[in-house]
Design an enzyme around this catalytic site. Sequence first.
Site, PDB file in Angstrom:
ATOM      1  N   GLU A  80      -7.796  -5.201  -0.371  1.00  0.00           N
ATOM      2  CA  GLU A  80      -8.323  -5.957  -1.508  1.00  0.00           C
ATOM      3  C   GLU A  80      -8.297  -7.463  -1.287  1.00  0.00           C
ATOM      4  OE1 GLU A  80      -9.964  -4.046  -3.003  1.00  0.00           O
ATOM      5  OE2 GLU A  80      -9.008  -2.970  -4.645  1.00  0.00           O
ATOM      6  N   HIS A 115       0.850  -1.193   0.000  1.00  0.00           N
ATOM      7  CA  HIS A 115       0.000   0.000   0.000  1.00  0.00           C
ATOM      8  C   HIS A 115       0.883   1.239   0.000  1.00  0.00           C
ATOM      9  CE1 HIS A 115      -3.132   2.884   1.156  1.00  0.00           C
ATOM     10  NE2 HIS A 115      -3.953   1.993   0.634  1.00  0.00           N
TER      11      HIS A 115
HETATM   12  N1  ACO Z   1       3.884  -7.638  -4.881  1.00  0.00           N
HETATM   13  C1  ACO Z   1       5.180  -7.661  -5.218  1.00  0.00           C
HETATM   14  N2  ACO Z   1       5.994  -6.606  -5.117  1.00  0.00           N
HETATM   15  C2  ACO Z   1       5.455  -5.464  -4.668  1.00  0.00           C
HETATM   16  C3  ACO Z   1       4.115  -5.364  -4.280  1.00  0.00           C
HETATM   17  C4  ACO Z   1       3.324  -6.505  -4.407  1.00  0.00           C
HETATM   18  N3  ACO Z   1       2.026  -6.480  -4.079  1.00  0.00           N
HETATM   19  N4  ACO Z   1       3.871  -4.115  -3.852  1.00  0.00           N
HETATM   20  C5  ACO Z   1       5.008  -3.439  -3.982  1.00  0.00           C
HETATM   21  N5  ACO Z   1       5.971  -4.253  -4.474  1.00  0.00           N
HETATM   22  C6  ACO Z   1       7.348  -3.910  -4.737  1.00  0.00           C
HETATM   23  C7  ACO Z   1       7.463  -2.870  -5.836  1.00  0.00           C
HETATM   24  O1  ACO Z   1       7.537  -3.483  -7.102  1.00  0.00           O
HETATM   25  C8  ACO Z   1       8.723  -2.176  -5.454  1.00  0.00           C
HETATM   26  O2  ACO Z   1       9.804  -2.949  -5.901  1.00  0.00           O
HETATM   27  P1  ACO Z   1      11.063  -2.289  -6.664  1.00  0.00           P
HETATM   28  O3  ACO Z   1      11.634  -1.319  -5.679  1.00  0.00           O
HETATM   29  O4  ACO Z   1      11.924  -3.474  -6.953  1.00  0.00           O
HETATM   30  O5  ACO Z   1      10.490  -1.628  -7.854  1.00  0.00           O
HETATM   31  C9  ACO Z   1       8.726  -2.226  -3.936  1.00  0.00           C
HETATM   32  O6  ACO Z   1       7.874  -3.291  -3.565  1.00  0.00           O
HETATM   33  C10 ACO Z   1       8.226  -0.991  -3.267  1.00  0.00           C
HETATM   34  O7  ACO Z   1       6.989  -0.659  -3.827  1.00  0.00           O
HETATM   35  P2  ACO Z   1       6.181   0.583  -3.254  1.00  0.00           P
HETATM   36  O8  ACO Z   1       6.904   1.832  -3.587  1.00  0.00           O
HETATM   37  O9  ACO Z   1       5.859   0.320  -1.853  1.00  0.00           O
HETATM   38  O10 ACO Z   1       4.850   0.485  -4.072  1.00  0.00           O
HETATM   39  P3  ACO Z   1       3.848   1.650  -4.405  1.00  0.00           P
HETATM   40  O11 ACO Z   1       3.605   2.504  -3.235  1.00  0.00           O
HETATM   41  O12 ACO Z   1       4.283   2.322  -5.662  1.00  0.00           O
HETATM   42  O13 ACO Z   1       2.573   0.800  -4.792  1.00  0.00           O
HETATM   43  C11 ACO Z   1       0.701  -0.545  -4.635  1.00  0.00           C
HETATM   44  C12 ACO Z   1       1.543   0.502  -3.924  1.00  0.00           C
HETATM   45  C13 ACO Z   1       0.331  -0.031  -6.044  1.00  0.00           C
HETATM   46  C14 ACO Z   1      -0.567  -0.805  -3.872  1.00  0.00           C
HETATM   47  C15 ACO Z   1       1.552  -1.845  -4.755  1.00  0.00           C
HETATM   48  O14 ACO Z   1       1.860  -2.330  -3.469  1.00  0.00           O
HETATM   49  C16 ACO Z   1       0.850  -2.918  -5.579  1.00  0.00           C
HETATM   50  O15 ACO Z   1       0.969  -2.910  -6.804  1.00  0.00           O
HETATM   51  N6  ACO Z   1       0.116  -3.863  -4.930  1.00  0.00           N
HETATM   52  C17 ACO Z   1      -0.582  -4.884  -5.670  1.00  0.00           C
HETATM   53  C18 ACO Z   1      -1.908  -4.329  -6.233  1.00  0.00           C
HETATM   54  C19 ACO Z   1      -2.937  -4.081  -5.135  1.00  0.00           C
HETATM   55  O16 ACO Z   1      -3.104  -4.880  -4.224  1.00  0.00           O
HETATM   56  N7  ACO Z   1      -3.638  -2.953  -5.297  1.00  0.00           N
HETATM   57  C20 ACO Z   1      -4.681  -2.531  -4.318  1.00  0.00           C
HETATM   58  C21 ACO Z   1      -4.141  -1.461  -3.402  1.00  0.00           C
HETATM   59  S1  ACO Z   1      -5.311  -1.041  -2.146  1.00  0.00           S
HETATM   60  C22 ACO Z   1      -6.338   0.083  -2.901  1.00  0.00           C
HETATM   61  O17 ACO Z   1      -5.942   0.844  -3.720  1.00  0.00           O
HETATM   62  C23 ACO Z   1      -7.751   0.099  -2.509  1.00  0.00           C
END
Ligand code: ACO
Length: 356
Positions: A298, A243
């Site tokens: 989610e 998140h």
């Molecule tokens: N699975 C695998 N890797 C992940 C995930 C995940 N669910 N979430 C983050 N990461 C990774 C990113 O790829 C990133 O890796 P990198 O540095 O090698 O590129 C690292 O963790 C850090 O990511 P963040 O900066 O924390 O991610 P960001 O804040 O941009 O994204 C998000 C948040 C979009 C929710 C992300 O965690 C994600 O894509 N989750 C999966 C989709 C999801 O569940 N969406 C619903 C969110 S809740 C809502 O909106 C109601």
Amino acid sequence: MDAGLEHVVAAETVTSDVDGDAGRLVLRGHDLDQLAGHTTFEAVTHLLWSGFFDDLPAARDMPAALGAARTQVFAQLPAFPAHLTAVEALRVGLSHIGDGDDLATALRLLAAGPVFTAAAVRRAQGYEPIAPDPTLSHAADFLRMLTGAAPAPSSAAALDAYLITIADHGLNASTFAARVVASTQAGLASAAVAGLSALKGPLHGGAPGPVLDMIDAIGAPANAEAWIDAALARGDRLMGFGHRVYRVRDPRADALKAAIVKLPKTTGRLAFAEAIESAALNKLAARYPTRTLETNVEFYTALLLEALRIPREAFTCVFACGRLAGWIAHAREQLATGRLVRPKSVYVGPEVRVAA
Ligand code: ACO
């Protein structure tokens, strides 16, 4: 520059406070766990909309006002093109609500969520849409319009808890989109369409359908670790985890889990999902030791909506049905207290060419 705007404060709001470090969500002075499972979606909508409409009915009259609005929008049911997904059909439906900034428009938009979602789902299944029953609660009528049968009280209560849980959540992507559009004075329906358009992406409200796809693909608890390893090795994101704001567990995940355990016959699927959750959290912690990636709303949304027998292609629409209350509150707040939103960009294109 801050590409994801995470350190930018772009609005003041009285509607909700998301404390990402403490894992706390407050809706207008009430902790989420004081509301979800304890009151109704109509009451929470009243809470969110208070002060934003001079003619807002008393809280006890909100169910009747919303019921009447459901009947009104059903009378103007649009013909959704057959090739559209449920969320695309809802986007078309919201566009059929004329723009205005008044309470009647707000109620019609909120009513349109379940009425148009249920109609789009039933038409896709080859059935006729079912007219609303304005005497039922918003949640109970939604389930009735989807299935054709009066829902069990426990099912209506679970959906009510869900709609409350996701009704508002600070300046998330869809709410920001809604506020930007509201800031141009385009009207509530335009703001709601913008909100829905942002919500439908898999990084926001489009995740719960893919959460179920993941659970199905894993198939059995023993496969979880290997499946997750392979997904992470491919660079896939695990849906339902991570998140932008929460650095601890999303409090909404637990609110939804509490609603799920009150439903009959969900324990088997829940235990399987918990095994996947635990494997995913371990793998994410090992892969990103400096970044806390926890379960988000989610993951349990998927399990709850599945237990209510809502088709997975409609999950994002059901999310929108709750979040419409928040988008509308924010749009009205933006009009009352905000300004035209117009940030800057940094030009990184070619230098001006000097004519030869
Ligand atoms: N699975 C695998 N890797 C992940 C995930 C995940 N669910 N979430 C983050 N990461 C990774 C990113 O790829 C990133 O890796 P990198 O540095 O090698 O590129 C690292 O963790 C850090 O990511 P963040 O900066 O924390 O991610 P960001 O804040 O941009 O994204 C998000 C948040 C979009 C929710 C992300 O965690 C994600 O894509 N989750 C999966 C989709 C999801 O569940 N969406 C619903 C969110 S809740 C809502 O909106 C109601």
